[in-house]
Design a protein around this motif. Sequence first.
Motif, PDB file in Angstrom:
ATOM      1  N   GLY A  20      14.078   2.581 -14.146  1.00 27.86           N
ATOM      2  CA  GLY A  20      14.938   1.771 -13.292  1.00 27.86           C
ATOM      3  C   GLY A  20      16.339   1.709 -13.839  1.00 27.86           C
ATOM      4  O   GLY A  20      16.590   1.965 -15.015  1.00 27.86           O
ATOM      5  N   LYS A 116       9.429  -5.916  -5.144  1.00 33.24           N
ATOM      6  CA  LYS A 116       8.400  -5.336  -4.290  1.00 33.24           C
ATOM      7  C   LYS A 116       8.784  -3.917  -3.906  1.00 33.24           C
ATOM      8  O   LYS A 116       9.909  -3.655  -3.468  1.00 33.24           O
ATOM      9  CB  LYS A 116       8.179  -6.185  -3.038  1.00 33.24           C
ATOM     10  CG  LYS A 116       6.913  -5.794  -2.275  1.00 33.24           C
ATOM     11  CD  LYS A 116       6.583  -6.798  -1.184  1.00 33.24           C
ATOM     12  CE  LYS A 116       5.266  -6.453  -0.503  1.00 33.24           C
ATOM     13  NZ  LYS A 116       4.912  -7.438   0.556  1.00 33.24           N
ATOM     14  N   GLN A 117       7.822  -3.008  -4.060  1.00 31.11           N
ATOM     15  CA  GLN A 117       8.055  -1.609  -3.755  1.00 31.11           C
ATOM     16  C   GLN A 117       7.607  -1.289  -2.328  1.00 31.11           C
ATOM     17  O   GLN A 117       6.965  -2.094  -1.662  1.00 31.11           O
ATOM     18  CB  GLN A 117       7.299  -0.725  -4.751  1.00 31.11           C
ATOM     19  CG  GLN A 117       7.690  -1.024  -6.196  1.00 31.11           C
ATOM     20  CD  GLN A 117       6.914  -0.195  -7.182  1.00 31.11           C
ATOM     21  OE1 GLN A 117       7.467   0.685  -7.832  1.00 31.11           O
ATOM     22  NE2 GLN A 117       5.620  -0.475  -7.320  1.00 31.11           N
ATOM     23  N   ARG A 118       7.943  -0.105  -1.879  1.00 33.79           N
ATOM     24  CA  ARG A 118       7.641   0.282  -0.497  1.00 33.79           C
ATOM     25  C   ARG A 118       6.139   0.327  -0.236  1.00 33.79           C
ATOM     26  O   ARG A 118       5.693   0.103   0.892  1.00 33.79           O
ATOM     27  CB  ARG A 118       8.260   1.643  -0.196  1.00 33.79           C
ATOM     28  CG  ARG A 118       9.786   1.625  -0.127  1.00 33.79           C
ATOM     29  CD  ARG A 118      10.327   2.989   0.230  1.00 33.79           C
ATOM     30  NE  ARG A 118      11.785   2.975   0.334  1.00 33.79           N
ATOM     31  CZ  ARG A 118      12.517   4.051   0.616  1.00 33.79           C
ATOM     32  NH1 ARG A 118      11.909   5.226   0.810  1.00 33.79           N
ATOM     33  NH2 ARG A 118      13.818   3.962   0.688  1.00 33.79           N
ATOM     34  N   ASN A 119       5.349   0.636  -1.279  1.00 32.20           N
ATOM     35  CA  ASN A 119       3.899   0.725  -1.080  1.00 32.20           C
ATOM     36  C   ASN A 119       3.211  -0.636  -1.116  1.00 32.20           C
ATOM     37  O   ASN A 119       1.986  -0.725  -1.028  1.00 32.20           O
ATOM     38  CB  ASN A 119       3.274   1.650  -2.123  1.00 32.20           C
ATOM     39  CG  ASN A 119       3.455   1.140  -3.546  1.00 32.20           C
ATOM     40  OD1 ASN A 119       3.972   0.046  -3.772  1.00 32.20           O
ATOM     41  ND2 ASN A 119       3.039   1.936  -4.510  1.00 32.20           N
ATOM     42  N   GLY A 123       6.903  -3.612  -8.707  1.00 24.77           N
ATOM     43  CA  GLY A 123       7.376  -2.852  -9.854  1.00 24.77           C
ATOM     44  C   GLY A 123       8.218  -3.713 -10.759  1.00 24.77           C
ATOM     45  O   GLY A 123       8.514  -4.881 -10.448  1.00 24.77           O
ATOM     46  N   ARG A 125      11.782  -3.428 -13.530  1.00 21.49           N
ATOM     47  CA  ARG A 125      12.857  -2.598 -14.047  1.00 21.49           C
ATOM     48  C   ARG A 125      13.667  -3.400 -15.061  1.00 21.49           C
ATOM     49  O   ARG A 125      13.902  -4.606 -14.879  1.00 21.49           O
ATOM     50  CB  ARG A 125      13.747  -2.074 -12.929  1.00 21.49           C
ATOM     51  CG  ARG A 125      14.324  -3.132 -12.008  1.00 21.49           C
ATOM     52  CD  ARG A 125      15.019  -2.481 -10.817  1.00 21.49           C
ATOM     53  NE  ARG A 125      15.301  -3.420  -9.748  1.00 21.49           N
ATOM     54  CZ  ARG A 125      15.245  -3.096  -8.457  1.00 21.49           C
ATOM     55  NH1 ARG A 125      14.935  -1.869  -8.084  1.00 21.49           N
ATOM     56  NH2 ARG A 125      15.516  -3.999  -7.534  1.00 21.49           N
TER      57      ARG A 125
END
Length: 278
Positions: A20, A116-119, A123, A125
């Motif tokens: 990140g 929040k990640q796209r999936n 995550g 960083r």
Amino acid sequence: MKNLIGRSLLAVMLVLGVAGCTSQKQIIQKEDLGFTAPGDLKNEALIVFYREGGSKADIPRVWVEDRIVGALMPNQFAQTWSCPRRVTVHIKNGSNVARHSIVAPKGEILYLEVFKQRNGSFGIRKTEGMDKDIISRSNAMNRYKPYCGSEYIELNADTLFAFNKSTLSPKGEKTVNALAEKIKTDYFNIKKIRIEGHTDRIGTHEYNDRLSEARARTVANRLQAINPGVRIEARGMGERYPVKKGCKGETATPELIECLAPNRRVSIEIIGIQNDAQ
């Protein structure tokens, strides 16, 4: 404590954080965090997880190893102490669990933004700090405080060995010899040294287990030769604990080998330091 590794050795150390970009945020000192557990940031690391914005419908729960740090509402932070070493972070959101591997740096505050990640998973960083105008402390307070008489180092296996080899390269010999001399000079009473070899996923599990153990024992034998009175443990972890994910392909192409380089490493943990040179 004197630096365990001199400037020349620092150039070949691979101390891995999380993926990140580093964002430009206001750095908050330990006293600003309101953390009530004792600690002087001398031998420990303080890990601060925080979340900016987001939905109250998704509340990530943060775990470090097997202990919970806290649940993060939007614009909240939670923190925990850690000994300097590589630790596993789990971010749980319902049945969704994301696993991350980070290095807790000795004597420093490590800021990790949870996002929040796209999936749908969360995550983390690494950043330089967090905006204290919008961040409040999580209602959950983790008071875990370890005793840390240890040092943790990660060395890039590509610096120590040729690809798929377990014999030290000339550069690898200089690196490990310098480390062995530093241990001999700077540490007067330690309990043991634990060495772990790690490989990438190229090759079979059995081959990677053998290679990682052979590399760990090679480093252990060199350290033992210069520090004969120190108890040293060496073991191979194979490909079980990757720090770099998302590399595509199965064939050992130059591109895949380069992408997986962070996973090829030797970790060295000096445990039970009772009196050290300051």
